[in-house]
Write a protein that holds these residues in place. Structure first.
Motif, PDB file in Angstrom:
ATOM      1  N   LYS A 131       0.541  -1.224   0.157  1.00  0.00           N
ATOM      2  CA  LYS A 131       0.058   0.001  -0.068  1.00  0.00           C
ATOM      3  C   LYS A 131       0.792   1.275  -0.077  1.00  0.00           C
ATOM      4  O   LYS A 131       1.791   1.300   0.771  1.00  0.00           O
ATOM      5  CB  LYS A 131      -0.974   0.100   1.213  1.00  0.00           C
ATOM      6  N   ILE A 132       0.338   2.204  -0.854  1.00  0.00           N
ATOM      7  CA  ILE A 132       1.564   3.378  -1.061  1.00  0.00           C
ATOM      8  C   ILE A 132       0.637   4.705  -0.961  1.00  0.00           C
ATOM      9  O   ILE A 132      -0.445   4.759  -1.479  1.00  0.00           O
ATOM     10  CB  ILE A 132       1.921   3.426  -2.394  1.00  0.00           C
ATOM     11  N   PHE A 133       1.051   5.451  -0.027  1.00  0.00           N
ATOM     12  CA  PHE A 133       0.306   6.655   0.555  1.00  0.00           C
ATOM     13  C   PHE A 133       1.126   7.592   0.007  1.00  0.00           C
ATOM     14  O   PHE A 133       2.443   7.850   0.302  1.00  0.00           O
ATOM     15  CB  PHE A 133      -0.120   6.687   2.032  1.00  0.00           C
ATOM     16  N   LEU A 134       0.374   8.993  -0.465  1.00  0.00           N
ATOM     17  CA  LEU A 134       1.311  10.184  -0.681  1.00  0.00           C
ATOM     18  C   LEU A 134       0.410  11.414   0.041  1.00  0.00           C
ATOM     19  O   LEU A 134      -0.680  11.457  -0.001  1.00  0.00           O
ATOM     20  CB  LEU A 134       1.248  10.504  -1.991  1.00  0.00           C
ATOM     21  N   GLU A 135       1.365  11.801   1.099  1.00  0.00           N
ATOM     22  CA  GLU A 135       0.864  13.153   1.799  1.00  0.00           C
ATOM     23  C   GLU A 135       0.846  14.202   1.087  1.00  0.00           C
ATOM     24  O   GLU A 135       1.995  14.572   0.887  1.00  0.00           O
ATOM     25  CB  GLU A 135       1.435  12.973   3.130  1.00  0.00           C
ATOM     26  N   ILE A 136      -0.055  15.177   0.915  1.00  0.00           N
ATOM     27  CA  ILE A 136      -0.118  16.281   0.076  1.00  0.00           C
ATOM     28  C   ILE A 136      -0.502  17.316   1.174  1.00  0.00           C
ATOM     29  O   ILE A 136      -1.744  17.485   1.505  1.00  0.00           O
ATOM     30  CB  ILE A 136      -0.982  16.298  -0.910  1.00  0.00           C
ATOM     31  N   PRO A 137       0.570  18.055   1.777  1.00  0.00           N
ATOM     32  CA  PRO A 137       0.329  19.037   2.987  1.00  0.00           C
ATOM     33  C   PRO A 137      -0.657  19.937   2.483  1.00  0.00           C
ATOM     34  O   PRO A 137      -1.576  20.427   3.311  1.00  0.00           O
ATOM     35  CB  PRO A 137       1.541  19.426   3.370  1.00  0.00           C
ATOM     36  N   THR A 138      -0.556  20.495   1.447  1.00  0.00           N
ATOM     37  CA  THR A 138      -1.661  21.637   1.079  1.00  0.00           C
ATOM     38  C   THR A 138      -2.118  21.534  -0.161  1.00  0.00           C
ATOM     39  O   THR A 138      -1.320  21.072  -1.171  1.00  0.00           O
ATOM     40  CB  THR A 138      -0.705  22.916   0.880  1.00  0.00           C
ATOM     41  N   TYR A 139      -3.385  21.676  -0.639  1.00  0.00           N
ATOM     42  CA  TYR A 139      -4.078  21.392  -1.832  1.00  0.00           C
ATOM     43  C   TYR A 139      -5.136  22.341  -1.830  1.00  0.00           C
ATOM     44  O   TYR A 139      -6.036  22.417  -1.032  1.00  0.00           O
ATOM     45  CB  TYR A 139      -4.671  19.789  -2.001  1.00  0.00           C
ATOM     46  N   PRO A 140      -5.419  22.913  -3.054  1.00  0.00           N
ATOM     47  CA  PRO A 140      -4.511  22.731  -4.065  1.00  0.00           C
ATOM     48  C   PRO A 140      -3.117  23.667  -3.861  1.00  0.00           C
ATOM     49  O   PRO A 140      -3.180  24.841  -2.884  1.00  0.00           O
ATOM     50  CB  PRO A 140      -5.221  23.706  -5.398  1.00  0.00           C
ATOM     51  N   TYR A 141      -1.874  23.491  -4.541  1.00  0.00           N
ATOM     52  CA  TYR A 141      -0.933  24.162  -4.216  1.00  0.00           C
ATOM     53  C   TYR A 141      -0.079  25.068  -5.384  1.00  0.00           C
ATOM     54  O   TYR A 141       0.868  25.483  -5.435  1.00  0.00           O
ATOM     55  CB  TYR A 141       0.253  23.080  -3.682  1.00  0.00           C
ATOM     56  N   ASP A 142      -0.770  24.748  -6.849  1.00  0.00           N
ATOM     57  CA  ASP A 142      -0.319  25.466  -7.801  1.00  0.00           C
ATOM     58  C   ASP A 142       0.055  26.869  -7.608  1.00  0.00           C
ATOM     59  O   ASP A 142       0.942  27.566  -8.363  1.00  0.00           O
ATOM     60  CB  ASP A 142      -1.119  25.389  -8.869  1.00  0.00           C
ATOM     61  N   HIS A 143      -0.644  27.721  -6.793  1.00  0.00           N
ATOM     62  CA  HIS A 143      -0.454  29.212  -6.607  1.00  0.00           C
ATOM     63  C   HIS A 143       0.433  29.551  -5.368  1.00  0.00           C
ATOM     64  O   HIS A 143       0.816  30.771  -5.375  1.00  0.00           O
ATOM     65  CB  HIS A 143      -1.831  29.730  -6.295  1.00  0.00           C
ATOM     66  N   GLU A 144       1.030  28.651  -4.908  1.00  0.00           N
ATOM     67  CA  GLU A 144       1.941  29.043  -3.751  1.00  0.00           C
ATOM     68  C   GLU A 144       3.292  29.623  -4.156  1.00  0.00           C
ATOM     69  O   GLU A 144       3.722  30.580  -3.604  1.00  0.00           O
ATOM     70  CB  GLU A 144       2.204  27.665  -2.853  1.00  0.00           C
ATOM     71  N   GLY A 145       3.606  29.046  -5.156  1.00  0.00           N
ATOM     72  CA  GLY A 145       5.109  29.632  -5.776  1.00  0.00           C
ATOM     73  C   GLY A 145       4.914  30.663  -6.767  1.00  0.00           C
ATOM     74  O   GLY A 145       4.436  30.385  -7.944  1.00  0.00           O
ATOM     75  N   LYS A 146       5.010  31.818  -6.330  1.00  0.00           N
ATOM     76  CA  LYS A 146       4.751  33.165  -7.210  1.00  0.00           C
ATOM     77  C   LYS A 146       6.172  33.697  -8.132  1.00  0.00           C
ATOM     78  O   LYS A 146       5.840  34.388  -9.013  1.00  0.00           O
ATOM     79  CB  LYS A 146       4.287  34.406  -6.566  1.00  0.00           C
ATOM     80  N   ASP A 147       7.488  33.005  -7.727  1.00  0.00           N
ATOM     81  CA  ASP A 147       8.487  33.631  -8.342  1.00  0.00           C
ATOM     82  C   ASP A 147       8.404  33.054  -9.715  1.00  0.00           C
ATOM     83  O   ASP A 147       8.038  31.682  -9.735  1.00  0.00           O
ATOM     84  CB  ASP A 147       9.668  33.247  -7.934  1.00  0.00           C
ATOM     85  N   PHE A 148       9.175  33.561 -10.625  1.00  0.00           N
ATOM     86  CA  PHE A 148       9.320  33.058 -12.173  1.00  0.00           C
ATOM     87  C   PHE A 148       9.937  31.834 -12.238  1.00  0.00           C
ATOM     88  O   PHE A 148       9.915  31.036 -12.962  1.00  0.00           O
ATOM     89  CB  PHE A 148      10.092  34.370 -13.008  1.00  0.00           C
TER      90      PHE A 148
END
Length: 396
Positions: A131-148
Motif C-alpha cells: 500500500k502506497i500513501f502520498l501525503e499532500i500537506p496543502t491542496y491545491p498548491y499551484d498558486h503557492e510559488g509566485k516567483d518566475f
C-alpha cells in the motif's frame, strides 16, 4: 470456533508490520530531535516527520526512513532537477527489501517528477500488494510559488502528477477533497503533541483588553494585512475594548506589515516580535485569549485548510479566528471559533469583540480555555489524527 494461525502465517503477519517513510529535499528523521535540539534549531517539517513516524511506532509498526536526495544534493543536481526530463540516475535503496513492508508513506516532494513516478512503477512491479500513501500537506498548491523561477518546477509537476493514480493507493490530505489527481483520499487533520505545546498558564481573569496572537512564517497567504487593516478601522470607530495583536515570526511580508503599522499609527496595538520560541513564545501565549489562523488562504486558491498553527492555538486554549474553512466549521461541538469572510475585506473586529464578549458573559476565561485545551487533546493529538490511516492499513 476461534480462528487459528500456523507458525508461517504468524511469521508473515509480523514481518509485514513494517512501514517505510519517504521524504525529499533536505529533510531527515532525527529520533532525538525533541530532546537533543535547541528550540531555535528545530526544523518544523522534521519535527512533524518525527511525530508521524513515532505515531506509527506506537501503532505497532517497525518504521524505516529514507530520503533519496540526501546523498545527491549538490548545486549542479539542484539546478538540473528543474529540467523537464532529468531524473536521478538511481535511488540508493535496496528494492529487494520492498516486499518486507506493508506500506510506504511518502511526504510530497517539492514537485513531482519522473524520478518519483518511475520509482513507484518499479515498486509496484516488485510488490504489487504493497500500500502506497502520498501525503499532500496543502491542496491545491499551484498558486503557492509566485516567483518566475518556480515556473519550470510547476510545469514539471503538472506533467508527472498525471501518472500518480497508477501507483498510489490513497492521498493523505488535510483538505476536504474526496479525490485528488483521480486518487481517493484519506482525510486527516493536522496534529500536535498536546503535552509539548499545551498552555503553561491558564488565565483566571482578563482586564478590559483582548490580546491576540498570530504565529507564522509570514507569507502572503497568511493575510495578516487584513487584520492590521481591520484594527485601523476598529480604532477609527467606536470601540469597547482595547485589542492588541502580536505577530510572531519572520518572512516575506514582514516589511509590508511594518509599513502598514506605522502608516496607520498602530505601534501601540500591533507588535511585530520577530521569531520567538521556548519560554519567550510561551510568555506571549500566556497573555493572549485569541489566535488568528490564516486570513489569506483564498489568495493561494485554498478553500479548506487544516493548519498546524490552528491546532497549536487550540492546545493553548485560544479562541480561534479563521479566514478559511477548517474542520472546526464542521464540528458543532466546538463553540469558540469565529469565521471571517475568505476575501480581501479588513477583519471586522467590532464583530469579533462582540462574539468574544458573548462567550465571556456566560463563562469565565479559565473554563473556556480549559474546555478548548481538552477539545484539542481529544481531537488533534497525533494518535487520534492518524487513526484513519492506521485503520486502512489494518484492513489490508
Amino acid at each position: 470456533m476461534e480462528p487459528t494461525f500456523d507458525k508461517f502465517q504468524i511469521k508473515v503477519f509480523f514481518m509485514k508490520r513494517k512501514g517505510l517513510f519517504i521524504a525529499f529535499d533536505n529533510l531527515t528523521y532525527n529520533p532525538n530531535i525533541i530532546n537533543d535540539t535547541k528550540p531555535s534549531e528545530v526544523n518544523g517539517l522534521e519535527k512533524k516527520i518525527f511525530y508521524q513516524i513515532n505515531t506509527f511506532k506506537k501503532y505497532g509498526f517497525e518504521m524505516f526512513f529514507y530520503n533519496p536526495y540526501l546523498n545527491r544534493n549538490s548545486l549542479i543536481e539542484k539546478i538540473t532537477r528543474r529540467l523537464p526530463f532529468h531524473f536521478l540516475e538511481k535511488w540508493d535503496f535496496d528494492f529487494s527489501a520492498i516486499n518486507s513492508f506493508s506500506f510506504i508513506y511518502i511526504r510530497k516532494p517539492w514537485f513531482m517528477d519522473g524520478d518519483l513516478i518511475f520509482t513507484l512503477k518499479k515498486i509496484r512491479k516488485i510488490a504489487p500488494s504493497i500500500k502506497i500513501f502520498l501525503e499532500i500537506p496543502t491542496y491545491p498548491y499551484d498558486h503557492e510559488g509566485k516567483d518566475f523561477k518556480m515556473l519550470p518546477l510547476k510545469i514539471k509537476d503538472k506533467l508527472w502528477r498525471k501518472y500518480l493514480f497508477k501507483y498510489v493507493d490513497r492521498i493523505i490530505t488535510y483538505s476536504d477533497d474526496d479525490y485528488i489527481f483521480d486518487i481517493k483520499t484519506i482525510k486527516v487533520s493536522n496534529a500536535i503533541d498536546y503535552e509539548l505545546v499545551k498552555r503553561k498558564k491558564i488565565l483566571n481573569s482578563i482586564d478590559n483588553s483582548f490580546n491576540m496572537i498570530a504565529v507564522s512564517s509570514l507569507y502572503y497567504w497568511h493575510g495578516y494585512d487584513r487584520a492590521i487593516e481591520g484594527l485601523k478601522n476598529y480604532y477609527e470607530g467606536t470601540h469597547s475594548k482595547e485589542v492588541n495583536l502580536y505577530i510572531v515570526g519572520t518572512g516575506p511580508e514582514f516589511v509590508k506589515y511594518e509599513k502598514l503599522i506605522k502608516e496607520y499609527d498602530l505601534e501601540n496595538h500591533v507588535f511585530l516580535t520577530g521569531y520567538k520560541s521556548g519560554s519567550a513564545l510561551d510568555d506571549l501565549y500566556d497573555k493572549c485569549i485569541i489566535g488568528l489562523d490564516s486570513m489569506g488562504r483564498h489568495r493561494s486558491g485554498v478553500s479548506f485548510n487544516s493548519s498546524l498553527k490552528g491546532k497549536e492555538y487550540c492546545a493553548k486554549g485560544l479562541i480561534i479566528v479563521s479566514g478559511v474553512k477548517t474542520e472546526l466549521d464542521l464540528d458543532g461541538e466546538f463553540n469558540y471559533y469565529i469565521r471571517v469572510p475568505a476575501d480581501e475585506t479588513p477583519v471586522d473586529f467590532v464583530s469579533v469583540v462582540e462574539k468574544v464578549d458573548n462567550y465571556l458573559s456566560s463563562e469565565n476565561i479559565f473554563d473556556i480555555q480549559t474546555k478548548i485545551m481538552e477539545y484539542s487533546k481529544n481531537k488533534f493529538d497525533y494518535e487520534v489524527a492518524l487513526e484513519p490511516v492506521k485503520k486502512y492499513i489494518d484492513n489490508i
